[in-house]
Design a protein around this motif. Structure first.
Motif: not given
Length: 330
Positions: A20-32, A53-66
């Motif tokens: 929903s935020s515009g980030v492909d979740p498969d890219r986060v899974l790929a980092r894992l 959470w580290a992968a999601a933060s890196a992919e989104c470029g968001q420090e406060h990812i949660g």
């Protein structure tokens, strides 16, 4: 400490927010190292929270990812706990029903509802270390869910978070709609107790009984799987010491041996099969991934004699340990 697990539904919730935020979740899974859509089935190790959470933060470029993803969480996710809420007579009754089955979401979550006059407080405890992003996301999910269940009548008064370092206070207020205290002694959500008496438009006693029966069955399954994991862990530990027997494992679990055998049978496994499976997997691992001498592997897998180990391994795999190692190294 034994391994704890979370239900994959929590992970799906975050992946939906990522999409929903515009980030492909498969890219986060790929980092894992996971394939597209490669979610684990059922439950996954709680220890996987940190790398996720580290992968999601890196992919989104968001420090406060949660906190960031809390903006994009859906109000409803089709969870059984939500149906317990909806089919209950009031919001408060639904909340109390759901809290009894919170372990379906995670083995680390423990919560209780406290009511003091006009103030209600939902106190949450996490039974294992977790990055701050998880409680920040989870708080957002709870607030959105409660708002949806009460058709907007739920309003948080305040939120307490145990971690001391987090986002700016104005960002918390923007996302949660209430003041946030960092460095608190507990995780707690405070709200008006009057909302607990709000009637549910979807109340249905017959459906509530069905949903509770299903929740009890699912909880029983989680507990059975948990027992099997505990037994597997103790078998691995005891084999390194003195050999694993049913009596030794049952003693560690503070449970009569007969009761342990019965509970394992209900889970569809036998103790001796668990021991054999561990020995076989450990022997294969040591043969392929190390250069340990066969005599050392014999000892580490709980056998007293090399000849006994050779016969057992040939029965398990269809070839001798030497043949298996030689073929696997090529």
């Amino acid at each position: 400490m034994r391994d704890l697990t979370d239900d994959v539904a929590l992970l799906r919730l975050v992946l939906e927010a990522l999409r929903s935020s515009g980030v492909d979740p498969d890219r986060v899974l790929a980092r894992l190292g996971l394939p597209p859509g490669g979610l684990p089935a059922g439950r996954y190790p709680h220890a996987a929270q940190a790398p996720f959470w580290a992968a999601a933060s890196a992919e989104c470029g968001q420090e406060h990812i949660g906190l960031y993803l809390a903006r994009f969480l859906p109000p409803f996710s089709g969870l059984l706990l939500e149906y317990l809420f909806l089919s209950s007579a009031t919001f408060g009754e639904g909340l109390r029903h759901a809290l009894r089955y919170l372990r379906l979401l995670s083995e680390t979550l423990h919560a209780q509802l406290q009511v003091d006059g006009t103030q209600a407080t939902l106190v949450l405890e996490l039974g294992a270390p977790v990055p701050r992003h998880f409680p920040e996301m989870f708080a957002g999910a709870v607030i959105r869910l409660f708002g949806g269940l009460t058709e907007g009548a739920f309003r948080p008064h305040g939120l307490q978070l145990k971690h001391a370092d987090g986002a700016p206070s104005e960002l918390y207020a923007e996302v949660y709609g209430c003041p946030v205290q960092l460095g608190a002694e507990r995780y707690a959500l405070q709200f008006d107790a009057a909302v607990l008496d709000r009637a549910s438009r979807h109340a249905a006693p017959d459906l509530l009984r069905i949903h509770e029966a299903l929740a009890r069955r699912q909880l029983s399954e989680v507990e059975r799987l948990d027992l099997v994991r505990q037994v597997r862990g103790l078998i691995a530990e005891l084999l390194l010491e003195e050999g694993a027997t049913l009596e030794q494992v049952s003693s560690r679990l503070q449970m009569p041996a007969r009761r342990l055998r019965e509970r394992l049978a209900l889970a569809g496994v036998r103790f001796n099969d668990l021991v054999t499976d561990h020995r076989c997997r450990l022997a294969k691992q040591l043969l392929l991934d190390t250069d340990e001498r066969i005599e050392v592997i014999v000892e580490r897998t709980g056998f007293s004699e090399p000849s006994t180990f050779y016969r057992a391994f040939k029965r398990w795999v269809g070839e001798t340990p030497v043949e298996f190692r030689k073929r696997g190294k090529h």
